[in-house]
Motif scaffolding. Structure first.
Motif, mmCIF file in Angstrom:
data_model
loop_
_atom_site.group_PDB
_atom_site.id
_atom_site.type_symbol
_atom_site.label_atom_id
_atom_site.label_comp_id
_atom_site.label_asym_id
_atom_site.label_seq_id
_atom_site.Cartn_x
_atom_site.Cartn_y
_atom_site.Cartn_z
ATOM 1 N N VAL A 51 0.937 4.578 8.663
ATOM 2 C CA VAL A 51 0.059 4.692 7.499
ATOM 3 C C VAL A 51 0.203 3.518 6.542
ATOM 4 N N ALA A 52 0.837 2.430 7.006
ATOM 5 C CA ALA A 52 0.956 1.216 6.194
ATOM 6 C C ALA A 52 -0.316 0.390 6.360
ATOM 7 N N GLU A 53 -0.980 0.085 5.265
ATOM 8 C CA GLU A 53 -2.254 -0.630 5.343
ATOM 9 C C GLU A 53 -2.056 -2.115 5.641
ATOM 10 N N GLY A 54 -3.083 -2.697 6.240
ATOM 11 C CA GLY A 54 -3.075 -4.121 6.513
ATOM 12 C C GLY A 54 -2.294 -4.490 7.754
ATOM 13 N N GLU A 55 -2.275 -5.790 8.060
ATOM 14 C CA GLU A 55 -1.537 -6.282 9.212
ATOM 15 C C GLU A 55 -0.047 -6.119 8.966
ATOM 16 N N LEU A 56 0.653 -5.450 9.869
ATOM 17 C CA LEU A 56 2.057 -5.117 9.623
ATOM 18 C C LEU A 56 2.928 -6.354 9.521
ATOM 19 N N ARG A 82 -2.898 -2.322 14.954
ATOM 20 C CA ARG A 82 -3.648 -1.079 14.787
ATOM 21 C C ARG A 82 -5.084 -1.226 15.298
ATOM 22 N N PRO A 83 -5.601 -0.234 16.034
ATOM 23 C CA PRO A 83 -7.006 -0.266 16.432
ATOM 24 C C PRO A 83 -7.894 -0.417 15.185
ATOM 25 N N PRO A 84 -9.000 -1.159 15.309
ATOM 26 C CA PRO A 84 -9.615 -1.658 16.547
ATOM 27 C C PRO A 84 -9.076 -3.010 17.030
ATOM 28 N N ASP A 85 -8.049 -3.535 16.379
ATOM 29 C CA ASP A 85 -7.480 -4.843 16.742
ATOM 30 C C ASP A 85 -6.490 -4.648 17.892
ATOM 31 N N ILE A 86 -7.014 -4.467 19.116
ATOM 32 C CA ILE A 86 -6.152 -4.053 20.216
ATOM 33 C C ILE A 86 -5.902 -5.142 21.255
ATOM 34 N N LYS A 197 -3.866 17.488 6.562
ATOM 35 C CA LYS A 197 -3.755 16.365 5.636
ATOM 36 C C LYS A 197 -3.995 15.108 6.441
ATOM 37 N N MET A 198 -5.026 14.350 6.068
ATOM 38 C CA MET A 198 -5.266 13.090 6.751
ATOM 39 C C MET A 198 -5.255 11.960 5.727
ATOM 40 N N THR A 199 -4.672 10.842 6.141
ATOM 41 C CA THR A 199 -4.490 9.700 5.263
ATOM 42 C C THR A 199 -5.277 8.511 5.786
ATOM 43 N N ARG A 200 -6.030 7.865 4.914
ATOM 44 C CA ARG A 200 -6.831 6.709 5.296
ATOM 45 C C ARG A 200 -5.938 5.478 5.430
ATOM 46 N N VAL A 201 -6.075 4.768 6.542
ATOM 47 C CA VAL A 201 -5.320 3.550 6.813
ATOM 48 C C VAL A 201 -6.307 2.525 7.353
ATOM 49 N N ASP A 202 -6.774 1.638 6.482
ATOM 50 C CA ASP A 202 -7.813 0.690 6.879
ATOM 51 C C ASP A 202 -9.012 1.458 7.436
ATOM 52 N N SER A 203 -9.348 1.275 8.713
ATOM 53 C CA SER A 203 -10.518 1.966 9.273
ATOM 54 C C SER A 203 -10.144 3.244 10.009
#
Length: 325
Positions: A51-56, A82-86, A197-203
């Motif tokens: 759930v960490a946003e952005g490029e790790l 993270r998808p969609p950057d696979i 509970k759902m958390t937004r992480v980028d897309s």
């Protein structure tokens, strides 16, 4: 930025392992809290990476250099795309990891792709009086979640991690990332019988918690909750709705996997990198020890081992007595 982190001493970070709070060594590198876990091999990773946003990790080489000098004493660094950057973007050793994901387009598209049984269960929930809606996280919701967590000490044949926790602990554990989280409740006669509970992480919208009452299983609250979550994701223009991993190692036959399949989740693979920092780290990576028991045992052997473990759980929970009927 990375150079400034070299002088930072290792400290402790709070994490949860199987529902229990633990404190592990950590350092801050490039704005990320990096933790180290493990005994024989120390594995460094980004805390709450899912759930960490952005490029790790933007620059693995300089990140690893800072980590080596940080005092964390890790043997290997792991991070993922993270998808969609696979498509693998770094020239580093990696293995494929996976998510159970619904690719969001329209609600109708999801509805047409799930089995008839799932559609029937969603309709059944509505006919039996289940109402699903987004709800704010407040003391009222936290008390209802606390009641659900303490409904039964055993779920799916195993001790339930959150059973027996007090109200304040349950509230604190569910209050993370509230600024980008959404709670969906399933109600029957104004009583909470399930929630997501759902958390937004980028897309991505990532399920952090999902739970339903055993007593109201006949009303199919889980199916109703997932259907509502897909609807919310469509409204929010989310790219993916993720329910943790699709498969865990070679464990490819379980009731949880079947639930994901029936509710439209599919496997999406993405690269997870392993960057050795020490000789032990190279051994760890070369032998692929990161896969653990579930990823190293052949499927049939793993199935027998898990069956034996479940038998031991049942025996322990029944006080050591077995049925001969």
């Amino acid at each position: 930025m990375l150079e400034n982190s070299l002088s930072l001493p290792a400290k402790s970070a709070e994490i949860r392992i199987k529902g229990k709070t633990a404190f592990v060594p950590s350092v801050n590198i490039d704005g990320r809290t990096v933790i180290a876990t493990g005994t024989l091999f120390k594995v460094a990773s980004i805390r709450d990476a899912d759930v960490a946003e952005g490029e790790l990790v933007k620059n693995p080489e300089t990140f690893a250099a800072a980590l080596k000098n940080s005092g964390l004493n890790a043997d290997v660094l792991t991070f993922f795309q993270r998808p969609p950057d696979i498509s693998p973007k770094f020239d580093l050793f990696f293995d494929w990891d996976n998510y159970a994901a619904v690719t969001i387009s329209t609600y109708e598209n999801w509805w047409e792709r799930v089995p008839q049984e799932t559609r029937k269960n969603v309709r059944r929930a509505a006919k039996r009086g289940v109402v699903t809606k987004t709800v704010p996280f407040d003391d009222e919701l936290a008390r209802s979640i606390h009641t659900l967590c303490n409904e039964a000490p055993v779920r799916q044949g195993r001790p339930f991690w959150h059973f027996g926790k007090d109200f304040e602990t349950i509230k604190r554990e569910h209050a993370t990332y509230l600024e980008r989280s959404e709670f969906i409740g399933a109600f029957f006669e104004n009583e909470l019988i399930g929630f997501i509970k759902m958390t937004r992480v980028d897309s991505v919208a990532f399920i952090l918690h999902i739970l339903a009452s055993n007593a109201h299983y006949d009303k199919r609250p889980i199916n109703a909750l997932i259907a509502k979550a897909v609807e919310v994701c469509v409204e929010r223009k989310t790219g993916y709705f993720v329910y943790d991993k699709y498969v865990y190692g070679n464990k490819k036959d379980s009731s949880l996997l079947e639930l994901k399949r029936r509710n439209g989740f599919e496997q999406i693979q993405f690269p997870r990198y392993y960057l050795p920092l020490t000789r032990k780290g190279r051994i760890f990576t070369t032998l692929k020890l990161y896969r653990g028991i579930t990823g190293m045992l052949p499927g049939p052997v793993l199935k027998m081992a898990l069956a034996g473990r479940d038998w031991l759980y049942r025996r322990k929970l029944s006080g050591g007595q077995t049925s001969h009927q």
